[in-house]
Design a protein around this motif. Structure first.
Motif, PDB file in Angstrom:
ATOM      1  N   ARG A 119     -64.151 -38.612 183.636  1.00  0.00           N
ATOM      2  CA  ARG A 119     -64.966 -39.366 182.666  1.00  0.00           C
ATOM      3  C   ARG A 119     -65.883 -38.427 181.886  1.00  0.00           C
ATOM      4  O   ARG A 119     -66.011 -38.540 180.664  1.00  0.00           O
ATOM      5  CB  ARG A 119     -65.814 -40.422 183.388  1.00  0.00           C
ATOM      6  CG  ARG A 119     -65.113 -41.737 183.646  1.00  0.00           C
ATOM      7  CD  ARG A 119     -66.076 -42.828 184.094  1.00  0.00           C
ATOM      8  NE  ARG A 119     -66.628 -42.591 185.420  1.00  0.00           N
ATOM      9  CZ  ARG A 119     -66.025 -42.925 186.564  1.00  0.00           C
ATOM     10  NH1 ARG A 119     -64.858 -43.531 186.536  1.00  0.00           N
ATOM     11  NH2 ARG A 119     -66.598 -42.671 187.725  1.00  0.00           N
ATOM     12  N   LEU A 120     -66.519 -37.503 182.597  1.00  0.00           N
ATOM     13  CA  LEU A 120     -67.407 -36.552 181.935  1.00  0.00           C
ATOM     14  C   LEU A 120     -66.625 -35.668 180.959  1.00  0.00           C
ATOM     15  O   LEU A 120     -67.121 -35.342 179.873  1.00  0.00           O
ATOM     16  CB  LEU A 120     -68.136 -35.694 182.970  1.00  0.00           C
ATOM     17  CG  LEU A 120     -69.199 -36.440 183.781  1.00  0.00           C
ATOM     18  CD1 LEU A 120     -69.613 -35.616 184.998  1.00  0.00           C
ATOM     19  CD2 LEU A 120     -70.389 -36.795 182.913  1.00  0.00           C
ATOM     20  N   GLY A 121     -65.414 -35.301 181.323  1.00  0.00           N
ATOM     21  CA  GLY A 121     -64.570 -34.529 180.421  1.00  0.00           C
ATOM     22  C   GLY A 121     -64.208 -35.324 179.175  1.00  0.00           C
ATOM     23  O   GLY A 121     -64.262 -34.799 178.062  1.00  0.00           O
ATOM     24  N   ALA A 122     -63.875 -36.595 179.357  1.00  0.00           N
ATOM     25  CA  ALA A 122     -63.511 -37.451 178.220  1.00  0.00           C
ATOM     26  C   ALA A 122     -64.696 -37.666 177.285  1.00  0.00           C
ATOM     27  O   ALA A 122     -64.511 -37.841 176.075  1.00  0.00           O
ATOM     28  CB  ALA A 122     -62.993 -38.801 178.727  1.00  0.00           C
ATOM     29  N   ARG A 123     -65.922 -37.610 177.819  1.00  0.00           N
ATOM     30  CA  ARG A 123     -67.136 -37.799 177.008  1.00  0.00           C
ATOM     31  C   ARG A 123     -67.710 -36.459 176.531  1.00  0.00           C
ATOM     32  O   ARG A 123     -68.828 -36.407 176.027  1.00  0.00           O
ATOM     33  CB  ARG A 123     -68.187 -38.564 177.809  1.00  0.00           C
ATOM     34  CG  ARG A 123     -67.766 -39.996 178.084  1.00  0.00           C
ATOM     35  CD  ARG A 123     -68.816 -40.856 178.787  1.00  0.00           C
ATOM     36  NE  ARG A 123     -70.084 -40.249 179.082  1.00  0.00           N
ATOM     37  CZ  ARG A 123     -70.678 -40.255 180.286  1.00  0.00           C
ATOM     38  NH1 ARG A 123     -70.086 -40.836 181.309  1.00  0.00           N
ATOM     39  NH2 ARG A 123     -71.854 -39.689 180.465  1.00  0.00           N
ATOM     40  N   ASN A 124     -66.948 -35.381 176.699  1.00  0.00           N
ATOM     41  CA  ASN A 124     -67.375 -34.034 176.293  1.00  0.00           C
ATOM     42  C   ASN A 124     -68.667 -33.582 176.983  1.00  0.00           C
ATOM     43  O   ASN A 124     -69.436 -32.813 176.421  1.00  0.00           O
ATOM     44  CB  ASN A 124     -67.524 -33.927 174.768  1.00  0.00           C
ATOM     45  CG  ASN A 124     -66.196 -34.080 174.076  1.00  0.00           C
ATOM     46  OD1 ASN A 124     -65.179 -33.581 174.541  1.00  0.00           O
ATOM     47  ND2 ASN A 124     -66.197 -34.804 172.975  1.00  0.00           N
ATOM     48  N   ARG A 125     -68.889 -34.044 178.200  1.00  0.00           N
ATOM     49  CA  ARG A 125     -70.040 -33.605 178.992  1.00  0.00           C
ATOM     50  C   ARG A 125     -69.641 -32.475 179.933  1.00  0.00           C
ATOM     51  O   ARG A 125     -70.491 -31.790 180.471  1.00  0.00           O
ATOM     52  CB  ARG A 125     -70.637 -34.773 179.805  1.00  0.00           C
ATOM     53  CG  ARG A 125     -71.239 -35.866 178.971  1.00  0.00           C
ATOM     54  CD  ARG A 125     -72.488 -35.450 178.206  1.00  0.00           C
ATOM     55  NE  ARG A 125     -73.528 -35.027 179.135  1.00  0.00           N
ATOM     56  CZ  ARG A 125     -74.289 -33.952 178.983  1.00  0.00           C
ATOM     57  NH1 ARG A 125     -74.154 -33.197 177.929  1.00  0.00           N
ATOM     58  NH2 ARG A 125     -75.197 -33.638 179.863  1.00  0.00           N
ATOM     59  N   ALA A 126     -68.330 -32.308 180.140  1.00  0.00           N
ATOM     60  CA  ALA A 126     -67.815 -31.214 180.970  1.00  0.00           C
ATOM     61  C   ALA A 126     -66.482 -30.778 180.389  1.00  0.00           C
ATOM     62  O   ALA A 126     -65.642 -31.610 180.032  1.00  0.00           O
ATOM     63  CB  ALA A 126     -67.643 -31.667 182.418  1.00  0.00           C
ATOM     64  N   LEU A 127     -66.300 -29.466 180.304  1.00  0.00           N
ATOM     65  CA  LEU A 127     -65.048 -28.896 179.820  1.00  0.00           C
ATOM     66  C   LEU A 127     -64.271 -28.412 181.044  1.00  0.00           C
ATOM     67  O   LEU A 127     -64.773 -27.590 181.819  1.00  0.00           O
ATOM     68  CB  LEU A 127     -65.326 -27.730 178.865  1.00  0.00           C
ATOM     69  CG  LEU A 127     -64.104 -26.932 178.387  1.00  0.00           C
ATOM     70  CD1 LEU A 127     -63.153 -27.828 177.593  1.00  0.00           C
ATOM     71  CD2 LEU A 127     -64.560 -25.741 177.562  1.00  0.00           C
ATOM     72  N   LEU A 128     -63.073 -28.937 181.246  1.00  0.00           N
ATOM     73  CA  LEU A 128     -62.240 -28.563 182.390  1.00  0.00           C
ATOM     74  C   LEU A 128     -61.208 -27.543 181.942  1.00  0.00           C
ATOM     75  O   LEU A 128     -60.373 -27.823 181.086  1.00  0.00           O
ATOM     76  CB  LEU A 128     -61.540 -29.796 182.966  1.00  0.00           C
ATOM     77  CG  LEU A 128     -62.452 -30.946 183.393  1.00  0.00           C
ATOM     78  CD1 LEU A 128     -61.632 -32.136 183.846  1.00  0.00           C
ATOM     79  CD2 LEU A 128     -63.390 -30.494 184.488  1.00  0.00           C
ATOM     80  N   LEU A 129     -61.267 -26.362 182.527  1.00  0.00           N
ATOM     81  CA  LEU A 129     -60.309 -25.295 182.213  1.00  0.00           C
ATOM     82  C   LEU A 129     -59.433 -25.054 183.438  1.00  0.00           C
ATOM     83  O   LEU A 129     -59.852 -24.383 184.384  1.00  0.00           O
ATOM     84  CB  LEU A 129     -61.048 -24.001 181.837  1.00  0.00           C
ATOM     85  CG  LEU A 129     -61.968 -24.057 180.631  1.00  0.00           C
ATOM     86  CD1 LEU A 129     -62.666 -22.717 180.441  1.00  0.00           C
ATOM     87  CD2 LEU A 129     -61.191 -24.450 179.377  1.00  0.00           C
ATOM     88  N   PHE A 130     -58.237 -25.620 183.416  1.00  0.00           N
ATOM     89  CA  PHE A 130     -57.294 -25.420 184.510  1.00  0.00           C
ATOM     90  C   PHE A 130     -56.535 -24.118 184.277  1.00  0.00           C
ATOM     91  O   PHE A 130     -56.489 -23.601 183.161  1.00  0.00           O
ATOM     92  CB  PHE A 130     -56.327 -26.606 184.608  1.00  0.00           C
ATOM     93  CG  PHE A 130     -57.012 -27.891 184.990  1.00  0.00           C
ATOM     94  CD1 PHE A 130     -57.528 -28.059 186.260  1.00  0.00           C
ATOM     95  CD2 PHE A 130     -57.141 -28.927 184.078  1.00  0.00           C
ATOM     96  CE1 PHE A 130     -58.171 -29.236 186.622  1.00  0.00           C
ATOM     97  CE2 PHE A 130     -57.773 -30.110 184.422  1.00  0.00           C
ATOM     98  CZ  PHE A 130     -58.290 -30.260 185.699  1.00  0.00           C
TER      99      PHE A 130
END
Length: 187
Positions: A119-130
């Protein structure tokens, strides 16, 4: 407890040698001994070079997310502790959170942590770098490797949340030895 062993011929298979607070010796016989040190131990260190100028900005735990409000933060790892740190940081005002994980996606962890981080990634509150690893930390930025390419990014704080090492050397120095791998229950 100063030592532990197995007596040659006794109903209780363990003898614990202890020292009381007053300094006298005491021997305790026990059928079982439980070592409940939890999953904590010494944090696994980052396996990348860290510039001395940035060393004070590399953390292996997060006690107070609020003190990083407004900071550019990098969380390395994707277990529950890493996800909980990233979530706590992302809830701070004006905090940029990037999560770097060497794997291709979520592999483990509590579903509520996974859902919240998504959810935080979708709201641009967290960037997930796999599929991303830290190559090195320089004084002016962190060099990340992703798909064979290096990219330097500036961060104010780096949180290394890649697990802990159990305190086996300490326990072995006290006479505690691990059971053979075949005798241990599956985790």
């Amino acid at each position: 407890v100063t030592g532990m062993g197995r007596p040659a011929d006794a109903k209780a298979p363990f003898v614990l040698q202890t020292t009381t607070r007053e300094g006298s010796s005491r021997e305790i016989l026990a059928r079982r001994v439980v070592l409940a040190f939890g999953r904590r131990g010494t944090p696994r260190k980052l396996q990348a070079p860290v510039a001395p100028a940035f060393a004070n900005h590399v953390h292996y735990s997060l006690a107070d997310a609020h003190s990083f409000a407004g900071a550019r933060t990098l969380v390395i790892g994707l277990g529950d502790v890493a996800m909980e740190a990233a979530i706590a940081l992302a809830h701070q005002p004006n905090t940029q959170v990037t999560v770097a994980y060497r794997g291709a996606g979520f592999r483990r962890g509590k579903q509520r942590n996974i859902d919240e981080l998504r959810r935080l990634g979708a709201r641009n509150r967290a960037l997930l770098l796999f599929q991303t690893e830290v190559a090195r930390i320089e004084a002016d930025g962190v060099v990340l490797t992703r798909e064979g390419n290096e990219q330097k990014q500036a961060f104010d704080a780096v949180f290394v949340m890649v697990g802990n090492l159990p305190p086996w050397p300490l326990l072995e120095s006290m006479g505690v030895h691990r059971a053979k791998a075949s005798a241990q229950p599956a985790a």
